[in-house]
Design a protein around this motif. Structure first.
Motif, PDB file in Angstrom:
ATOM      1  N   UNK A 339       0.831  -1.204   0.000  1.00 12.28           N
ATOM      2  CA  UNK A 339       0.000   0.000   0.000  1.00 12.28           C
ATOM      3  C   UNK A 339       0.867   1.256   0.000  1.00 12.28           C
ATOM      4  N   UNK A 340       1.947   1.239   0.752  1.00 16.53           N
ATOM      5  CA  UNK A 340       2.857   2.389   0.753  1.00 16.53           C
ATOM      6  C   UNK A 340       3.447   2.602  -0.635  1.00 16.53           C
ATOM      7  N   UNK A 359      -1.189  -2.679  -6.772  1.00 20.13           N
ATOM      8  CA  UNK A 359      -2.626  -2.767  -6.509  1.00 20.13           C
ATOM      9  C   UNK A 359      -3.020  -4.231  -6.309  1.00 20.13           C
ATOM     10  N   UNK A 360      -2.554  -5.054  -7.240  1.00 16.31           N
ATOM     11  CA  UNK A 360      -2.880  -6.481  -7.182  1.00 16.31           C
ATOM     12  C   UNK A 360      -2.343  -7.117  -5.913  1.00 16.31           C
ATOM     13  N   UNK A 361      -1.092  -6.833  -5.580  1.00 18.39           N
ATOM     14  CA  UNK A 361      -0.487  -7.445  -4.394  1.00 18.39           C
ATOM     15  C   UNK A 361      -1.168  -6.972  -3.112  1.00 18.39           C
ATOM     16  N   UNK A 362      -1.599  -5.717  -3.085  1.00 15.19           N
ATOM     17  CA  UNK A 362      -2.329  -5.222  -1.918  1.00 15.19           C
ATOM     18  C   UNK A 362      -3.621  -6.010  -1.728  1.00 15.19           C
ATOM     19  N   UNK A 436      -4.345  12.566   2.512  1.00  9.03           N
ATOM     20  CA  UNK A 436      -4.992  11.546   3.338  1.00  9.03           C
ATOM     21  C   UNK A 436      -4.420  10.148   3.126  1.00  9.03           C
ATOM     22  N   UNK A 437      -3.944   9.853   1.915  1.00  5.38           N
ATOM     23  CA  UNK A 437      -3.341   8.537   1.680  1.00  5.38           C
ATOM     24  C   UNK A 437      -2.058   8.374   2.492  1.00  5.38           C
ATOM     25  N   UNK A 444      -1.758   2.700   9.309  1.00  2.00           N
ATOM     26  CA  UNK A 444      -1.723   1.241   9.183  1.00  2.00           C
ATOM     27  C   UNK A 444      -0.343   0.681   9.511  1.00  2.00           C
ATOM     28  N   UNK A 445       0.704   1.477   9.273  1.00  2.68           N
ATOM     29  CA  UNK A 445       2.046   1.038   9.682  1.00  2.68           C
ATOM     30  C   UNK A 445       2.127   0.932  11.193  1.00  2.68           C
ATOM     31  N   UNK A 446       1.532   1.891  11.894  1.00  6.47           N
ATOM     32  CA  UNK A 446       1.526   1.859  13.360  1.00  6.47           C
ATOM     33  C   UNK A 446       0.740   0.665  13.886  1.00  6.47           C
TER      34      UNK A 446
END
Length: 489
Positions: A339-340, A359-362, A436-437, A444-446
């Motif tokens: 995602x990052x 995108x696919x891997x996320x 915002x992204x 989400x990392x936290x």
């Protein structure tokens, strides 16, 4: 075996008395016949069809928002509410759905969801009829009411797979059964992103689209009414299914005191909420840098399609190895990294291949852990009823999904990008979601750090089944063989 409501009303103090537990375990070994029934696949199929239908209704209008806005004579922001209402309704209705599923059983909960879903689809179709007055946006209010009914149905259907897997399936099939029923929801999201643009070529095609999406809802409704005859099988499929479960209120009091479940609640909600919200705004993220709607559709379809395939294989793997925690931690950590990378790449032009890959891997890594996390929630809260542990995890995803959507709306910046494909006017200011992204990346990392570092739990359900005399926790057919009874009937 008694019905679920009867089992829930038993005194659960039995589970805490070692002497009584030992006596119960001996009785399970000697007297309980662990069996699975072929009809479990029919019940699983019915729930899958209903989740598929409900997902179709969720994002029906999003891929054709321009035609939908023209058809109902409202602004595009009003069309966004037709999908946002799902997240809003899930929170208050979720408590009722959990209570109903765990207190009165699967049959009543699923039939309630099927009925509401069918009525909502019928009301939506009604909104497109010509005889409906166009004054005061009445057609839009009717379609919004239909969407609300479908949204109310969602928790009854989305929270049921974990309970169905535990009630009807043996231990070596639970994760796969949960995965199948759960993944029909993202499969519906995948289909709707392809089908809606294929059906709607002009504004008037909205009527045909609503009729087409009514069909699977009607089929699921009829099958649930006439084919789903019992909440539980005649004999339990495993030792945990035969044991006394706590009531809804007892389970609710217990899960709030389990640190491992709290970490899972926050972490799963962050991942699920982010995935669902990204699917909702993917076109807005990519059109800024000149990527077409078709490319955004390919990215969304790839996320869901390959994610569903990954979920199937991860379910098989976990059913054999029982490595719930390891798979969940690895998948979530890698999903955050993907995602990052996607967020950074989305700020550049002409990065189609790279964006499609990440995108696919996320989607692959996010959906691969989806059903497994529900099973992990059951393991760390047992004997709390399955719908309670799974339901609150799903509600966390809905709550955090709403928060992400609010971030996207209020923290977006207004910029001019000449290459943008969001509007027909290259000089018009458009919403840019980079800020915002990036905030979502940090959040989400936290949560991932907290989960990977501090989450640790015993597999309480598997331990209980071992104590109840299961010679192999990976294959409950050994119990039936020991009893010299046929496994399938």
């Amino acid at each position: 075996m008694s019905q679920t409501a009867g089992r829930n009303s038993e005194d659960t103090s039995l589970l805490t008395d070692p002497r009584l537990e030992s006596s119960l375990n001996r009785n399970f070994k000697e007297d309980t016949e662990y069996r699975v029934y072929k009809r479990r696949w029919f019940i699983l199929a019915v729930l899958g069809i209903l989740n598929f239908s409900n997902a179709l209704s969720w994002l029906t209008f999003s891929p054709v928002s321009d035609h939908s806005a023209n058809f109902y004579n409202v602004s595009p922001s009003k069309i966004d509410w037709l999908s946002t209402v799902y997240m809003i309704a899930a929170i208050p209705v979720g408590f009722l759905a959990i209570y109903l599923l765990d207190t009165f059983g699967l049959r009543l909960g699923i039939i309630t969801g099927a009925t509401l879903n069918f009525l909502g689809l019928a009301v939506r179709y009604l909104s497109s009829f010509d005889f409906i007055s166009k004054d005061h946006h009445i057609p839009y209010m009717i379609v919004l009411g239909g969407q609300t009914l479908c949204a109310i149905a969602q928790p009854f259907l989305l929270f049921a797979p974990t309970k169905l897997a535990a009630t009807w399936f043996a231990g070596d099939q639970r994760a796969v059964a949960n995965m199948i029923a759960s993944m029909l929801n993202p499969l519906g999201l995948l289909v709707v992103n392809i089908a809606s643009p294929a059906i709607v070529k002009k504004d008037g095609d909205i009527t045909l689209m609503l009729f087409v999406y009514l069909i699977p809802g009607a089929i699921g409704f009829l099958l649930s009414i006439f084919g789903f005859c019992s909440s539980v099988p005649p004999s339990p499929p495993s030792a945990s299914a035969a044991e006394v479960h706590e009531t809804f209120w007892q389970g609710l009091k217990k899960i709030v005191r389990i640190p491992a479940y709290f970490l899972l609640f926050v972490n799963f909600g962050a991942g699920f909420g982010l995935l669902s919200s990204i699917l909702s705004v993917l076109q807005q993220i990519l059109c800024v840098r000149g990527y077409t709607d078709e490319f955004s559709g390919y990215c969304g379809a790839s996320m869901l399609g390959f994610g569903i395939i990954a979920a199937f294989f991860s379910g098989l793997y976990v059913d054999k190895t029982k490595k719930f925690e390891e798979v969940t931690k690895i998948c979530f950590s890698l999903a955050v990294i993907c995602f990052m990378a996607f967020t950074i790449l989305s700020t550049f032009d002409d990065m189609q291949i790279e964006l499609l890959i990440f995108c696919t891997m996320f989607g692959v890594l996010g959906l691969a852990q989806y059903a497994i996390t529900f099973e992990l929630g059951v393991e760390c809260t047992y004997p709390v009823p399955e719908a309670t542990s799974a339901g609150f995890l799903a509600m966390s995803g809905q709550i955090q999904g709403i928060a992400f959507m609010l971030f996207f709306q209020f923290l977006a910046t207004e910029e001019i990008h000449p290459n943008q494909k969001c509007t027909n006017n290259p000089s018009e200011k458009i919403h840019v979601l980079t800020t915002p992204l990036l905030i979502c990346c940090g959040y989400v990392t936290f949560t991932c750090f907290l989960f990977v570092t501090f989450f640790k739990t015993k597999y309480l359900r598997l331990e209980a089944e071992q104590r109840s005399g299961a010679d192999s926790i990976l294959n409950y057919n050994t119990i039936a063989n020991y009893r010299q009874q046929p496994v399938y009937s």
